[in-house]
Design an enzyme around this catalytic site. Structure first.
Site, mmCIF file in Angstrom:
data_model
loop_
_atom_site.group_PDB
_atom_site.id
_atom_site.type_symbol
_atom_site.label_atom_id
_atom_site.label_comp_id
_atom_site.label_asym_id
_atom_site.label_seq_id
_atom_site.Cartn_x
_atom_site.Cartn_y
_atom_site.Cartn_z
ATOM 1 N N SER A 1 0.849 -1.200 0.000
ATOM 2 C CA SER A 1 0.000 0.000 0.000
ATOM 3 C C SER A 1 0.886 1.251 0.000
ATOM 4 O O SER A 1 0.419 2.344 -0.338
ATOM 5 C CB SER A 1 -0.923 0.006 1.227
ATOM 6 O OG SER A 1 -0.183 -0.234 2.406
ATOM 7 N N ASP B 1 5.736 -7.034 2.616
ATOM 8 C CA ASP B 1 4.721 -7.410 1.627
ATOM 9 C C ASP B 1 5.390 -7.616 0.277
ATOM 10 O O ASP B 1 5.977 -6.680 -0.285
ATOM 11 C CB ASP B 1 3.717 -6.240 1.543
ATOM 12 C CG ASP B 1 2.361 -6.675 1.062
ATOM 13 O OD1 ASP B 1 2.148 -7.881 0.841
ATOM 14 O OD2 ASP B 1 1.485 -5.795 0.938
ATOM 15 N N LYS C 1 4.601 -11.449 3.291
ATOM 16 C CA LYS C 1 3.181 -11.668 2.988
ATOM 17 C C LYS C 1 3.011 -11.838 1.478
ATOM 18 O O LYS C 1 3.632 -11.110 0.699
ATOM 19 C CB LYS C 1 2.333 -10.485 3.465
ATOM 20 C CG LYS C 1 0.849 -10.630 3.093
ATOM 21 C CD LYS C 1 -0.036 -9.639 3.818
ATOM 22 C CE LYS C 1 -0.121 -8.274 3.172
ATOM 23 N NZ LYS C 1 -0.613 -8.285 1.764
ATOM 24 N N GLU D 1 -9.257 -9.662 3.660
ATOM 25 C CA GLU D 1 -9.563 -8.273 3.289
ATOM 26 C C GLU D 1 -10.934 -8.177 2.636
ATOM 27 O O GLU D 1 -11.224 -8.861 1.647
ATOM 28 C CB GLU D 1 -8.476 -7.721 2.342
ATOM 29 C CG GLU D 1 -8.766 -6.266 1.944
ATOM 30 C CD GLU D 1 -7.571 -5.522 1.369
ATOM 31 O OE1 GLU D 1 -6.446 -6.038 1.392
ATOM 32 O OE2 GLU D 1 -7.783 -4.387 0.890
HETATM 33 O O1 KIV Z 1 -0.463 -3.425 1.500
HETATM 34 C C1 KIV Z 1 -1.095 -3.394 2.559
HETATM 35 O O2 KIV Z 1 -1.037 -2.433 3.328
HETATM 36 C C2 KIV Z 1 -1.948 -4.543 2.871
HETATM 37 C C3 KIV Z 1 -2.903 -4.397 4.004
HETATM 38 C C4 KIV Z 1 -3.990 -3.487 3.650
HETATM 39 C C5 KIV Z 1 -3.402 -5.717 4.480
HETATM 40 O O3 KIV Z 1 -1.871 -5.531 2.218
#
Ligand code: KIV
Length: 279
Positions: free
Chosen positions: A56, A94, A123, A192
């Protein structure tokens, strides 16, 4: 006003085992995103257990329209920054679009780069389709957080940000995906934008914690994008976001005051200045 709760000295670093134990005890787990050392330090001091360095960042930090353009180099920079600001929280990196999809080999290499940069876990977005990749990563000692429901890297397939898992077929697909990810070795799964009834059923079926974002109150953990909950990101506010501060408003007011004072010659004063005479 209560001072911020500082858990750093009360207990040791948060690990994936800590989260498992919290689920067993029925204790809620608190997760927020962060992309820089300063914010990460504040989250850590506030007792946030998991810091997700989310892709994000591409939207709230870099100003892209979606998360698709985010690259490994961007994420590694954010992870290393967050690491420098954090002492206690578990840091999850992520994996950006196309850093794990092309092959298991690439996924292992890129996940390893996240761990070397300071993340404790990575993730991945996806259910059954990332089963083998997840199994391989976990097999090599890389903890994996799953992410199902609305997975923003698939936005072009979905064609919008609607709720996922309404109706029997989509609900079953998400339940099957969650069970597959648990079997593959995930230590937790983000749900989500899914109906709270489905999130509740998934949470009850899994031994690992579920982390809800727009998934209702029955998940084991909650996550929000920090700039959403602080009222810093103003482009749009999803219904599942609660604003705990109005940082954008405060920032704009402060900047306008600064502008006015500089223009009026009220700042800086001599109190903010240095004299030729040493003091
Ligand atoms: O990228 C992110 O911040 C996310 C969250 C919203 C779970 O994947």
């Amino acid at each position: 006003m209560c001072p911020p709760r500082t858990t750093r000295l009360e207990s040791g670093p948060v690990t994936v085992a800590t989260l498992q134990e919290m689920k067993r005890r029925g204790e809620k787990i608190v997760v927020l995103t962060a992309y820089d050392a300063l914010t990460a330090g504040m989250l850590d001091e506030a007792g946030i257990e998991v810091i997700l360095v989310g892709d994000s960042s591409g939207m709230v930090f870099a100003g892209y329209e979606t998360t698709i353009p985010v690259e490994m180099e961007h994420m590694l920079y954010h992870v290393a920054s967050v690491k420098r600001g954090t002492q206690r929280a578990l840091i999850v990196g992520d994996m950006p679009f196309l850093s794990y999809q092309p092959s298991i080999r690439e996924a292992i290499t890129n996940a390893g780069r996240f761990l070397k940069a300071g993340a404790h876990a990575v993730k991945l977005e996806g259910g059954r389709e990332v089963f083998e990749t997840t199994k391989a990563l976990v097999g090599f000692g890389i903890p994996v957080m799953g992410h199902i429901g609305l997975t923003p890297q698939s936005i072009n397939k979905f064609g919008g940000y609607r709720v996922r898992g309404r109706g029997r077929d989509e609900g079953k697909e998400l339940m099957d995906g969650a069970l597959a990810l648990e079997q593959a070795g995930c230590f937790s799964i983000v749900l989500e934008k899914v109906p709270f009834e489905l999130a509740k059923r998934i949470t009850a079926r899994l031994k690992i914690p579920t982390i809800g974002i727009g998934a209702g109150p029955y998940c084991d953990a909650q996550v929000l994008v920090v700039d959403d909950m602080l009222g810093r990101f103003e482009k749009f506010v999803p219904r599942f976001v609660k604003r705990y501060a109005e940082v954008a408003r405060i920032t704009k007011e402060a900047c306008a005051r600064y502008r006015d004072e500089v223009k009026a010659g009220k700042f800086p004063t001599l109190a903010h200045s240095f004299s030729a005479k040493k003091k």
